[in-house]
Scaffold this motif. Structure first.
Motif, PDB file in Angstrom:
ATOM      1  N   ILE A   1       9.221  -0.465   1.189  1.00  0.00           N
ATOM      2  CA  ILE A   1       9.480   0.895   0.718  1.00  0.00           C
ATOM      3  C   ILE A   1      10.985   1.124   0.752  1.00  0.00           C
ATOM      4  N   LEU A   2      11.559   1.401  -0.404  1.00  0.00           N
ATOM      5  CA  LEU A   2      13.000   1.632  -0.530  1.00  0.00           C
ATOM      6  C   LEU A   2      13.227   3.074  -0.960  1.00  0.00           C
ATOM      7  N   THR A   3      14.082   3.773  -0.238  1.00  0.00           N
ATOM      8  CA  THR A   3      14.306   5.175  -0.559  1.00  0.00           C
ATOM      9  C   THR A   3      15.771   5.527  -0.368  1.00  0.00           C
ATOM     10  N   ARG A   4      16.178   6.585  -1.028  1.00  0.00           N
ATOM     11  CA  ARG A   4      17.518   7.130  -0.833  1.00  0.00           C
ATOM     12  C   ARG A   4      17.499   8.594  -1.250  1.00  0.00           C
TER      13      ARG A   4
ATOM     14  N   ASN B   1       1.479  -2.408  -8.416  1.00  0.00           N
ATOM     15  CA  ASN B   1       0.371  -2.315  -7.447  1.00  0.00           C
ATOM     16  C   ASN B   1       0.787  -1.683  -6.115  1.00  0.00           C
ATOM     17  N   GLY B   2       2.042  -1.239  -6.037  1.00  0.00           N
ATOM     18  CA  GLY B   2       2.480  -0.510  -4.852  1.00  0.00           C
ATOM     19  C   GLY B   2       2.956  -1.369  -3.708  1.00  0.00           C
ATOM     20  N   THR B   3       3.009  -2.696  -3.908  1.00  0.00           N
ATOM     21  CA  THR B   3       3.538  -3.569  -2.853  1.00  0.00           C
ATOM     22  C   THR B   3       5.005  -3.243  -2.589  1.00  0.00           C
ATOM     23  N   ILE B   4       5.731  -2.945  -3.669  1.00  0.00           N
ATOM     24  CA  ILE B   4       7.107  -2.468  -3.542  1.00  0.00           C
ATOM     25  C   ILE B   4       7.170  -1.057  -4.115  1.00  0.00           C
TER      26      ILE B   4
END
Length: 317
Positions: free
Chosen positions: A159-162, A208-211
């Motif tokens: 999960i990458l967020t900013r 598929n939500g893996t990343i």
């Protein structure tokens, strides 16, 4: 005047000396009181014992680096010749290993001492802060660590967020649907992933939500378990955002937060959540803070000079 002679036996003199002896010219810059000559496979240095001893030690460190990575450049030479001690330049052997075999056979590994400290910190701690200026590899190494953890099945997802709103811009004024609005802010994360995962596989992982790549607002109310989670540009979080993010941590999760306290885009009088967190969490067991600096810059050599120039101005203000 004394002299020492160092012979290169197991490494290529031509590559070690650099094009037209460019690397040797750099050595001369760091040891102006020595006369340094490179011919054939030998380096000769003339001068007083104190300077010769230091030169010999630094050159040995440089040769060790070259033997391990098969290359040196201006940044490597600077780090070796300006480190206050060997400990500032060397780290645990395992932290210098290849993190990911990227696209087109690219070997992705930590390139500097502090990057290797970041790798080692992530191996032994579940929450790590990587703090430093632009170009020091914080995000890139972080994404590589996440991809490594996914490939080795240590986590099930990345999960990458900013923070989505930066530099005073508002998403509402940008054209397109939500994904199109968010993608420009997330681009550095996509760029890093594309270096490490083939395009088709990356698309599949995202579908598929893996990343998952999403703004911080999408983190609210979630429990992030079995995941490697990266908060990028953390200096632009508020107190409430940072507290919300840190308390999302679930079971078997790794959290990596990257940021540059010198590039805060928040409105005035709003305290950076990152700055506050660094104070509040500095002594919490299981949380590690790694500081990178201009010696870790792996972009164009001018980036380092730009950082230094602005640092001088900021210290005057």
């Amino acid at each position: 005047m004394n002299e020492i002679i160092i012979e290169l036996t197991e490494i290529s003199p031509r590559e070690f000396f650099g094009h037209q002896n460019a690397h040797i010219d750099l050595l001369k810059k760091y040891f102006p009181k020595l006369k340094i000559v490179a011919r054939g496979s030998k380096i000769k240095a003339y001068g007083d014992d104190e300077h010769l001893e230091e030169f010999d030690k630094r050159l040995a460190m440089l040769m060790t680096h070259f033997a391990k990575y098969n290359k040196i450049d201006e940044n490597v030479i600077e780090r070796v010749f300006t480190s206050e001690s060997k400990e500032d330049y060397t780290t645990a052997e395992s932290s210098g290993d290849v993190l990911v075999h990227g696209v087109s056979g690219r070997l992705i590994k930590a390139q500097t001492a502090n990057q290797r400290k970041l790798v080692e910190a992530a191996r032994t701690n579940d929450m790590v802060f990587a703090i430093g200026p632009a170009g020091t590899g914080k995000t890139y190494v972080g994404v590589a660590l996440a991809v490594k953890a996914l490939k080795e099945k240590q986590v099930r997802r990345i999960i990458l967020t900013r923070p989505a709103v930066e530099a005073g811009e508002n998403l509402g004024f940008l054209p397109g649907d939500l994904k199109e609005k968010l993608d420009p802010y997330m681009q550095p994360l996509y760029d890093a992933l594309r270096d490490m995962i083939p395009a088709e596989k990356l698309s599949h992982y995202i579908e598929n939500g893996t990343i998952q790549i999403a703004p911080m607002a999408f983190m609210r109310g979630r429990t992030l378990d079995n995941a490697f989670v990266i908060l990028d540009e953390a200096q632009n979080t508020t107190h409430a955002q940072m507290k919300m993010f840190l308390t999302r941590m679930g079971k078997n999760a790794k959290f990596l937060l990257t940021g540059d306290p010198g590039q805060i885009d928040l409105p005035r009088r709003i305290i950076s959540g990152l700055k506050e967190a660094l104070l509040v969490l500095s002594n919490v067991d299981g949380i590690k803070i790694i500081y990178l600096d201009d010696k870790d810059v792996v972009r164009h050599k001018l980036v380092k000079k730009v950082i230094e120039a602005y640092k001088n101005i900021e210290h005057q203000n």
